[in-house]
Design an enzyme around this catalytic site. Structure first.
Site, PDB file in Angstrom:
ATOM      1  N   HIS A 176      -1.602  -8.004   2.534  1.00 50.35           N
ATOM      2  CA  HIS A 176      -1.620  -8.550   3.898  1.00 50.35           C
ATOM      3  C   HIS A 176      -2.800  -8.041   4.732  1.00 50.35           C
ATOM      4  O   HIS A 176      -2.971  -8.463   5.878  1.00 50.35           O
ATOM      5  CB  HIS A 176      -0.282  -8.277   4.611  1.00 50.35           C
ATOM      6  CG  HIS A 176      -0.078  -6.872   5.068  1.00 50.35           C
ATOM      7  ND1 HIS A 176      -0.177  -6.494   6.383  1.00 50.35           N
ATOM      8  CD2 HIS A 176       0.239  -5.753   4.385  1.00 50.35           C
ATOM      9  CE1 HIS A 176       0.076  -5.209   6.497  1.00 50.35           C
ATOM     10  NE2 HIS A 176       0.323  -4.728   5.290  1.00 50.35           N
ATOM     11  N   CYS A 214       1.409   1.876  11.921  1.00 56.10           N
ATOM     12  CA  CYS A 214       2.572   2.647  11.454  1.00 56.10           C
ATOM     13  C   CYS A 214       3.006   3.714  12.449  1.00 56.10           C
ATOM     14  O   CYS A 214       4.087   4.265  12.341  1.00 56.10           O
ATOM     15  CB  CYS A 214       2.264   3.296  10.107  1.00 56.10           C
ATOM     16  SG  CYS A 214       1.785   2.089   8.869  1.00 56.10           S
ATOM     17  N   SER A 232      -3.390  -3.545  -0.705  1.00 56.36           N
ATOM     18  CA  SER A 232      -2.284  -4.305  -0.118  1.00 56.36           C
ATOM     19  C   SER A 232      -2.737  -5.711   0.257  1.00 56.36           C
ATOM     20  O   SER A 232      -3.827  -5.895   0.795  1.00 56.36           O
ATOM     21  CB  SER A 232      -1.772  -3.567   1.117  1.00 56.36           C
ATOM     22  OG  SER A 232      -0.726  -4.287   1.728  1.00 56.36           O
ATOM     23  N   THR A 276      12.273  -7.666 -10.870  1.00 50.63           N
ATOM     24  CA  THR A 276      11.743  -9.012 -11.112  1.00 50.63           C
ATOM     25  C   THR A 276      10.445  -9.193 -10.343  1.00 50.63           C
ATOM     26  O   THR A 276      10.374  -8.894  -9.149  1.00 50.63           O
ATOM     27  CB  THR A 276      12.773 -10.078 -10.668  1.00 50.63           C
ATOM     28  OG1 THR A 276      13.976  -9.877 -11.396  1.00 50.63           O
ATOM     29  CG2 THR A 276      12.244 -11.480 -10.913  1.00 50.63           C
ATOM     30  N   GLY A 298       0.793  -1.222   0.000  1.00 52.51           N
ATOM     31  CA  GLY A 298       0.000   0.000   0.000  1.00 52.51           C
ATOM     32  C   GLY A 298       0.829   1.277   0.000  1.00 52.51           C
ATOM     33  O   GLY A 298       0.511   2.235  -0.708  1.00 52.51           O
TER      34      GLY A 298
END
Length: 394
Positions: A204, A328, A202, A240, A74
Site C-alpha cells: 500500500h 503508526c 509493503s 491460504t 511491512g
C-alpha cells in the site's frame, strides 16, 4: 460557492490503489477465486498466477523468485526477519544492531527480543539522520548475528548508506536486514549489489492494496516458519494465499518500476520547489533530513514556536492532508523519536510537518500548499506566548 480543494500529501502513510491495480485484482474476488493449494485445475491456475507475480517482484530486486515470500505487509515482514533470525542464529550469538530511527515495527520487535535474552545496540545517527559507519563497525562483536537498518527513513526521508552497511555485514558474516517499506518503488534496489540478506516491503506504499507485502529471504539463510499451519510459501508462512492482494501488489510493482525514472524526477522537482519556498518565506523553519540523500517525495520541516497538531488541523480545514510523522504514532502526543534522535529539542520537534508527495500532485498544488502553510504558521505564531516572548527579547 467555491468547492473545497483536496490535496493529499501523506503518501508515506498510504497511497490509493491505481485503477489498473484494482482492475487486475477484480477477477480474483469473484471469478478466479480458487484456493491455490487445491489440486484441481481451476485452483492450480491461481498457483501459476502467484508464481508469475513472485517472478515480477523478484526481478525488481535482482533476486530469485523462490526468495520472495508473501506476507500481510511491512510490519509482519519486519517481525519475521528479526524474530526468525534471532531464533535461527541464537547458537552463534545473541547480539543485534539496529538504529534509533527505525520504524516501530523494528524497534518494538527489538525490545521484545531484549525481553527474551537478546542484547540490542541502537546506533546513533547524525543531524541528517544518517547512520555513522564508524559507530556501526565499533558496535560489531563476535556474537553479533544481525544488523537491521532501514533503507530510507519514513519520517525525514533520509536514504541510508545501505551498500556500505551491507559490505560491512558481509565482511563480518552477519545477516543484514533492511526495512525498505518507504524506499521500494521509489529508488532502485538490487539485493546483490547492496549485499542485502533480508528485505521488507509493503504494497500500500506504492499504489497497491493494503494487507499485502513480502519478505525477501536470501537463499541459504536458515530461517524457520513465522506462521505455523499449512505448507504455503514453501512451508515458511502458513495460511491460504491472498491471491487478490498478490496480483494487486505485482501489478503495482510493474507500474512503479516502469514509471520510476519519470515519476521520481517529477516528485523531486515538486519536493524541491516546496522546500525552497517554505524555507525562504517562513522564518524560523528548518528542513529535517538530508537535503540531497532524500526520498524523491519527502518534505519534513520544523516550524519553531508552534504545535504540529494545530497546524495539521488547520491544513485539514484547508483541504490538505499531511502528518507530523509516522502514521503508526499519530495518536501519540510525544515528539517523534526520529526528530529527537537527530538532535532536535522537544519544542522544535513538536512543530514538525511531514508532507509526502505522489505523482498525481501538481506544481500548482505545491504553491497552494506553500501559501497556506505560510498563512497558518503566521496565524499560530500570533497566538503563541513563546513567540511573543521571543520577539520581545529581540
Amino acid at each position: 460557492m467555491e468547492e473545497k480543494r483536496f490535496i493529499y500529501l501523506d503518501h508515506a502513510a498510504t497511497t490509493a490503489a491505481r485503477p489498473e491495480v484494482v482492475e487486475a485484482m477484480l477477477p480474483y474476488f469473484t471469478e478466479q477465486f480458487g484456493n491455490p493449494s487445491s489440486i484441481y485445475s481451476f485452483s492450480q491456475k491461481n498457483k501459476a498466477v502467484i508464481t508469475k507475480c513472485r517472478e515480477t517482484i523478484a526481478k525488481s530486486l535482482g533476486a530469485k523468485s523462490n526468495e520472495i515470500y508473501f506476507t500481510a505487509g511491512g510490519s509482519e515482514s519486519d517481525n519475521w526477519a528479526l524474530k526468525a533470525t534471532a531464533e535461527a542464529y541464537a547458537g552463534k550469538g545473541k547480539h543485534i544492531i539496529t538504529t534509533k530511527i527505525e520504524h516501530h515495527a523494528i524497534l518494538h520487535t527489538a525490545q521484545y527480543l531484549e525481553s527474551r535474552g537478546f542484547e540490542v545496540t541502537y546506533l546513533d545517527v547524525d543531524e541528517n539522520g544518517i547512520v555513522k559507519l564508524d559507530q556501526l563497525k565499533q558496535a560489531i562483536r563476535p556474537d553479533t548475528i544481525l544488523i537491521s537498518v532501514m533503507f530510507a527513513n519514513n519520517e525525514i526521508g533520509t536514504i541510508e548508506p545501505i551498500r556500505e552497511i551491507g559490505e560491512i555485514a558481509k565482511k563480518h558474516g552477519i545477516v543484514f536486514h533492511t526495512d525498505a517499506v518507504q524506499a521500494y518503488g521509489q529508488v532502485p534496489i538490487n539485493v546483490d549489489e547492496y549485499h542485502i540478506d533480508l528485505l521488507s516491503a509493503s504494497g500500500h506504499k506504492l499504489n497497491g492494496p493494503k494487507g499485502i507485502g513480502f519478505l525477501y529471504i536470501r537463499t541459504g539463510l536458515k530461517l524457520r516458519s513465522f506462521i505455523h499451519g499449512g505448507a504455503q510459501e514453501r512451508s515458511r508462512r502458513a495460511g491460504t494465499e491472498n491471491v487478490t492482494g498478490i496480483v494487486g501488489l505485482a501489478r503495482a510493482v510493474e507500474i512503479a518500476f516502469d514509471t520510476m525514472e519519470e515519476r521520481t524526477k517529477k516528485e523531486c522537482e515538486m519536493r524541491d520547489h516546496l522546500i525552497d519556498r517554505l524555507l525562504a518565506e517562513v522564518p524560523f523553519a528548518r528542513l529535517n533530513g538530508d537535503r540531497t540523500r532524500r526520498l524523491p517525495n519527502n518534505v519534513n520541516i520544523s516550524f519553531q514556536f508552534i504545535e504540529g497538531e494545530s497546524m495539521l488541523i488547520m491544513l485539514d480545514m484547508a483541504g490538505i492532508c499531511a502528518s507530523s510523522g509516522s502514521a503508526c504514532t499519530s495518536g501519540s502526543l510525544d515528539p517523534s523519536h526520529v526528530l529527537l534522535a537527530i538532535g532536535l529539542p522537544h519544542e522544535i520537534a513538536h512543530g514538525s510537518l511531514r508532507m509526502t508527495l505522489g505523482d498525481e500532485n501538481t506544481m500548482e498544488e505545491m504553491d497552494f500548499v506553500a501559501d497556506r502553510v505560510g498563512e497558518i504558521v503566521t496565524k499560530l505564531r500570533a497566538m503563541s506566548p513563546l513567540y511573543e516572548d521571543y520577539i520581545k527579547k529581540k
